[in-house]
Design an enzyme around this catalytic site. Structure first.
Site, PDB file in Angstrom:
ATOM      1  N   HIS A 278       0.841  -1.208   0.000  1.00 39.91           N
ATOM      2  CA  HIS A 278       0.000   0.000   0.000  1.00 39.91           C
ATOM      3  C   HIS A 278       0.875   1.256   0.000  1.00 39.91           C
ATOM      4  O   HIS A 278       0.695   2.162  -0.828  1.00 39.91           O
ATOM      5  CB  HIS A 278      -0.902  -0.025   1.235  1.00 39.91           C
ATOM      6  N   GLU A 279       1.825   1.308   0.923  1.00 42.72           N
ATOM      7  CA  GLU A 279       2.669   2.503   1.010  1.00 42.72           C
ATOM      8  C   GLU A 279       3.575   2.622  -0.213  1.00 42.72           C
ATOM      9  O   GLU A 279       3.901   3.728  -0.649  1.00 42.72           O
ATOM     10  CB  GLU A 279       3.487   2.482   2.300  1.00 42.72           C
TER      11      GLU A 279
ATOM     12  N   HIS B 132       1.731   4.513  -2.846  1.00 47.28           N
ATOM     13  CA  HIS B 132       1.864   5.964  -2.657  1.00 47.28           C
ATOM     14  C   HIS B 132       3.221   6.448  -3.167  1.00 47.28           C
ATOM     15  O   HIS B 132       3.327   7.500  -3.817  1.00 47.28           O
ATOM     16  CB  HIS B 132       1.733   6.320  -1.176  1.00 47.28           C
TER      17      HIS B 132
ATOM     18  N   HIS C 247       3.381   6.887  -6.804  1.00 51.62           N
ATOM     19  CA  HIS C 247       2.659   8.097  -7.221  1.00 51.62           C
ATOM     20  C   HIS C 247       3.605   9.300  -7.196  1.00 51.62           C
ATOM     21  O   HIS C 247       3.516  10.205  -8.044  1.00 51.62           O
ATOM     22  CB  HIS C 247       1.472   8.316  -6.288  1.00 51.62           C
TER      23      HIS C 247
END
Length: 671
Positions: free
Chosen positions: A463-464, A467, A470
């Protein structure tokens, strides 16, 4: 010379942590604030007619020193704090708020931005410039640029007080987490996997104690609740974990919450909004509180039905153990884990050796390589803590940025997991690539032993990493719209979407290898793992939705005089199952109260999940979850674009349409 104020000549522009001390921060902030104010005032007083270059681009440059100092300070404050850092945080919160208000409420500066908006059609702007101008103007208006006199002064005071309260809230939660521990006698270790026993021993050593202790670190307390057969110890641990922020004394957050809710409501009224939810949601994809509530309640019914059915099964298992009382919240994880063993033949103690931290990091890097052509190369700059490590990220021969991973729990780190930047990507005045950091709180194994993850931990790491991608793949001109600078209910799309690749056979087969033998995970175990991924979905969905609905109710309508009573009323209204509690009870709900980020916005994870479920189906529809064309479209339309266009436009460009809730319900197996 203060290293924070120098031009850094370090490799890839990583902050020179070995030359930065706590004592450097306050003078660096003072100097950067003074420089920023001088530059901003000069823009406002410029006698030349406003242009995009002499107003918007000038503001993009004006506070780079302040951004750099703040980037280092607040990352360290979250990941490696101490008493001096916390004291400085408390000092700086109202100062930085006042500085921001002085900028946003500068009449001359806003007049220039406003003039540009009225003439935008004649300015010859690019699409990105037009978007940046729109967002700057909206930021000024929402910060009070159109207020005058007493209303303007009151809003400044409200914002300063909110900044101070948010800092105090987060520090109180951290203090409670650091303060509490429970010694574990040898008999208390019954049923715990070896790696959790080792983590409890490490936790004791970290505290200068002998033996084993349980702390409020999620990576330690959740496995304890899953595996300990000692119901009395589970109850003690669970009650302490859920009481963070409301323990008696000077760390009690309940009065802070009441005051923050009242001030947020006043802020919204000063700006002309009915309530804080209406104010906060206006620029988001959801736009309105009723749209948020409709989504949450559409999922609540199926999730609650699933959870209540699961509760009956768990209570029957508990009665078979000779316990005749009701199923309690400290029982749920224990019996759910046993049920998973019984129904899916999935033992977490059997699974964890195949989820070695270093292997899961490699898996996240591998997926990024397959999808986006990224490679990760270890580098050894001085960092802010020995546990942190760094990689240069490349795409072919192109330098894309630096990725820092800080994975282990410690007393100087706030709880949870997050992604941040020390520097964001931009192209204005030359290409600048980002320095991105992922911070997690996994249990650290003793020296010489491999650190093992749960499957939930592995999902958190992916999940991290989503990010981080991104930020690393960002390719815009203006930092204002770089990377994760997007709508709050869009920002979780890349992170939640990236979690899907953890569960693909290609990634698990390559990287789920035994920590001792290096043998790959047996296919039968992999099949059972994937089959069980939604085994407790009713529980996890209900605990999340309850928190999101309480957050929404707090901010939609008048502020409650008694937030804890209001929380109880919301839970009663929605029919909260008795054996489940909110994922984040109000006194430690840091997403919502340790700052302004997710206030009236905790729903964002589910809003983004509607898109991530649909987006992964785009890959599945090709027959190849690493389909190159779809990956290129994802990178071009979403990951590289930052906030340079409206979020719905970005998603529609990728998928051809906006999604409905059906893919989410299928993903959670709640249909």
């Amino acid at each position: 010379m203060n290293a924070l104020l120098e031009t850094w000549s370090t490799p890839f522009g990583v902050p020179p942590f070995d030359r930065i001390s706590t004592e450097d921060f306050r003078p660096a902030f003072d100097a950067a604030l003074t420089e920023g104010r001088r530059r901003i005032d000069a823009i406002a007083a410029d006698p030349e007619p406003p242009t995009f270059a002499n107003t918007i681009e000038a503001m993009e440059r004006a506070e780079r020193s302040l951004d750099r100092v703040a980037g280092v300070f607040y990352n360290i404050a979250g990941a490696n704090t101490d008493d001096a850092i916390e004291a400085l945080q408390r000092e700086l919160s109202p100062i930085l708020s006042a500085h921001s208000s002085e900028t946003m409420m500068n009449p001359g500066l806003f007049a220039r931005v406003d003039d540009l908006v009225t003439r935008r059609e004649s300015l010859g702007l690019t699409a990105e410039q037009d978007r940046v101008l729109t967002l700057y103007h909206r930021m000024f208006v929402r910060a009070g640029a159109r207020l005058e006199g007493a209303a303007r002064d009151r809003l400044k005071a409200v914002l300063q007080r909110l900044a101070s309260l948010g800092t105090a809230f987060g520090q109180n939660v951290l203090a409670d987490e650091k303060r509490w521990s429970m010694p574990l006698a040898p008999d208390d270790l019954e049923g715990l996997p070896d790696d959790i026993v080792a983590a409890a021993a490490q936790a004791a050593r970290d505290r200068g104690e002998a033996g084993h202790v349980l702390t409020l670190s999620r990576s330690l307390i959740v496995p304890f609740l899953q595996f300990s057969p000692r119901r009395n110890l589970r109850e003690t641990a669970f009650k302490a974990w859920t009481a963070r922020g409301e323990m008696a004394g000077d760390t009690d957050n309940r009065e802070i919450v009441r005051e923050m809710l009242a001030l947020r409501a006043e802020r919204a009224r000063l700006l002309g909004y009915e309530d804080f939810a209406a104010f906060k949601l206006e620029p988001e994809m959801a736009a309105r509180p009723d749209a948020v509530r409709d989504l949450l309640m559409a999922v609540w019914g199926p999730a609650r039905a699933r959870a209540e059915a699961d509760a009956q099964v768990l209570e029957e298992m508990m009665r078979a153990d000779g316990i005749n009382g009701a199923l309690m919240p400290w029982d749920w994880r224990y019996y759910a884990a046993r049920r998973q063993e019984r129904e899916h033949n999935l033992d977490q103690a059997e699974l964890k050796p195949y989820l070695k931290l270093d292997n899961i990091i490699a898996a996240a890097f591998d997926a990024a390589g397959r999808l986006f052509g990224l490679t990760f190369h270890p580098i050894e700059p001085a960092l802010y803590h020995p546990d942190a490590r760094a990689w240069e990220v490349r795409q072919g021969d192109r330098h894309m940025g630096v990725f820092i991973g800080d994975y282990f729990a410690r007393g100087s780190k706030r709880s949870g997991a997050w992604c941040s930047t020390f520097r964001s990507q931009r192209r204005l005045d030359g290409e600048v690539r980002p320095v991105v950091v992922n911070v997690c709180n996994f249990a650290k194994a003793p020296e010489g032993e491999p650190s093992l993850l749960t499957f939930d931990d592995a999902h958190t790491l992916f999940h991290e990493m989503g990010h981080a991608l991104h930020g690393l793949l960002s390719d815009v001109t203006y930092e204002f719209v770089s990377g994760t600078s997007v709508a709050r209910d869009f920002v979780e799309l890349p992170s939640q979407l990236y979690e899907h690749w953890l569960e693909t056979p290609e990634i698990l087969a390559a990287h789920a290898r035994h920590a001792v033998t290096n043998e790959p995970m047996p296919q039968a175990l992999m099949d059972r793992l994937i089959a069980a991924r939604n085994a407790d979905q009713g529980f996890s969905t209900v605990e999340y939705l309850a928190s999101a609905l309480v957050d929404l109710d707090f901010h939609a309508g008048p502020p409650p005089a008694d937030p804890m009573a209001a929380q109880a009323a919301t839970l009663a209204r929605i029919g909260m199952p008795a054996a489940i509690v909110m994922r984040h009870a109000t006194p430690h709900f840091q997403h919502v109260f340790a700052g302004d980020g997710y206030s009236s916005g905790y729903y964002s994870y589910m809003w983004s999940e509607v898109m991530d479920a649909d987006a992964f189906e785009a890959f599945r529809e090709t027959g190849d979850v690493f389909d190159p064309a779809t990956a290129r479209r994802l990178a071009a339309c979403i990951l590289s674009a930052g906030g340079s266009r409206d979020a719905a436009e970005l998603y529609t460009d990728f998928r051809g349409r906006m999604p409905g809730v059906e893919a989410l319900l299928r993903q959670r197996e709640l249909t």
